[in-house]
Design a protein around this motif. Structure first.
Motif, short mmCIF file in Angstrom:
data_model
loop_
_atom_site.label_atom_id
_atom_site.label_comp_id
_atom_site.label_asym_id
_atom_site.label_seq_id
_atom_site.Cartn_x
_atom_site.Cartn_y
_atom_site.Cartn_z
N THR A 185 0.81 -1.23 0.00
CA THR A 185 0.00 0.00 0.00
C THR A 185 0.84 1.27 0.00
OG1 THR A 185 -0.08 0.12 2.42
CG2 THR A 185 -1.76 -1.22 1.32
N LYS A 186 2.13 1.14 0.32
CA LYS A 186 3.05 2.28 0.45
C LYS A 186 2.66 3.20 1.60
CE LYS A 186 5.47 1.01 -3.13
NZ LYS A 186 4.77 -0.22 -3.46
N GLU A 187 1.85 2.68 2.52
CA GLU A 187 1.47 3.47 3.69
C GLU A 187 2.66 3.57 4.65
OE1 GLU A 187 -1.86 3.60 7.30
OE2 GLU A 187 -1.69 1.83 6.02
N TYR A 188 2.79 4.71 5.29
CA TYR A 188 3.86 4.93 6.26
C TYR A 188 3.68 4.00 7.45
CZ TYR A 188 6.48 7.30 9.98
OH TYR A 188 7.32 7.58 11.01
N LEU A 189 4.79 3.34 7.84
CA LEU A 189 4.75 2.37 8.94
C LEU A 189 5.40 2.88 10.21
CD1 LEU A 189 5.63 -0.92 7.01
CD2 LEU A 189 3.37 -0.08 7.68
N GLY A 190 6.38 3.78 10.09
CA GLY A 190 7.07 4.27 11.27
C GLY A 190 8.52 4.58 10.96
N ALA A 191 9.17 5.27 11.90
CA ALA A 191 10.57 5.67 11.74
C ALA A 191 11.47 4.74 12.53
CB ALA A 191 10.76 7.11 12.20
N THR A 192 12.65 4.46 11.98
CA THR A 192 13.65 3.63 12.67
C THR A 192 15.03 4.22 12.44
OG1 THR A 192 13.87 2.20 10.72
CG2 THR A 192 12.31 1.50 12.42
N TYR A 193 15.98 3.83 13.30
CA TYR A 193 17.38 4.18 13.10
C TYR A 193 18.01 3.08 12.25
CZ TYR A 193 17.27 7.93 16.54
OH TYR A 193 17.00 9.10 17.21
N GLN A 194 18.79 3.47 11.27
CA GLN A 194 19.43 2.51 10.37
C GLN A 194 20.90 2.88 10.23
OE1 GLN A 194 17.52 0.03 8.72
NE2 GLN A 194 19.47 -0.87 8.11
N PHE A 195 21.79 1.91 10.42
CA PHE A 195 23.21 2.16 10.20
C PHE A 195 23.53 1.89 8.74
CE2 PHE A 195 27.70 1.19 9.98
CZ PHE A 195 28.25 2.25 10.68
N LEU A 196 24.15 2.88 8.09
CA LEU A 196 24.45 2.77 6.67
C LEU A 196 25.96 2.75 6.45
CD1 LEU A 196 21.87 5.42 5.33
CD2 LEU A 196 21.56 2.94 5.55
#
Length: 202
Positions: free
Chosen positions: A33-44
């Motif tokens: 659906t491309k609905e927003y699920l939430g924010a997370t921290y991601q190490f890149l």
């Protein structure tokens, strides 16, 4: 500096690849659906891009009547009535919204006041003819049942009279029941619900 008091932040180039390893806040979406699920921290690590379905730009806050959806590389905020009751403007039948977006054509959030309401394009209004036809049908059903019952009872008593085994009381009751049946047959069900039902003799 001897100590780093804040986590290192990732830096990405114009192509979306990490040039300086570090942490980033990413905003995740649903695969379908491309609905927003939430924010997370991601190490890149260096040389990688964002995870699939994740974005660096934050969506804005919305109220309960809107959703957050990613479309064409930007956040959109369509109406969201999921979980709310809607009513068919044709039948008044209730259902529940399960998808993001506007209310489907042919439905309204307004609940009918009765099963006899009709949609006039803006609101529900009482359809007196529909109500009257329902009352006629109920009266006809009741009349049919009463006639079936009384015909059976009269038939039994008539058999007793014809066989000359009926008591005087049964003979008198037969006359009264025939009078009652006559009154039933005079009933005009079109006058429902204003019908004066005759009282069955005992």
């Amino acid at each position: 500096m001897k100590y780093q008091l804040q986590p290192s932040l990732a830096i990405l180039d114009e192509n979306g690849f990490t040039t300086l390893a570090g942490w980033a806040i990413v905003y995740n979406t649903d695969a379908i659906t491309k609905e927003y699920l939430g924010a997370t921290y991601q190490f890149l690590p260096v040389g990688v891009g964002l995870p699939a379905l994740a974005y660096l730009d934050a969506p804005k806050e919305v109220d309960d009547d809107h959703a957050i959806v990613r479309q064409n590389d930007k956040w959109t905020y369509p109406t969201d009535y999921r979980g709310k009751k809607i009513y068919s403007i044709e039948t008044g039948v209730e259902s529940t919204v399960t998808t993001i977006g506007n209310i489907p054509d042919g439905f309204t959030l307004l609940k009918p006041n009765s099963e006899f309401d009709s949609w006039n394009g803006k609101k529900w209004v009482l359809d007196k003819e529909k109500q009257h036809q329902y009352e006629i049908a109920i009266a006809q059903s009741q009349l049919t049942q009463l006639l079936n019952d009384i015909n059976e009872e009269i038939g039994n008593l008539q058999d007793a009279v014809d066989a000359e085994i009926a008591t005087e009381q049964q003979t008198e009751l037969l006359k009264k029941l025939k009078g009652y049946r006559f009154k039933l047959n005079q009933i005009d069900v079109d006058k429902a619900p204003n019908i004066g039902w005759p009282i069955k003799p005992e």
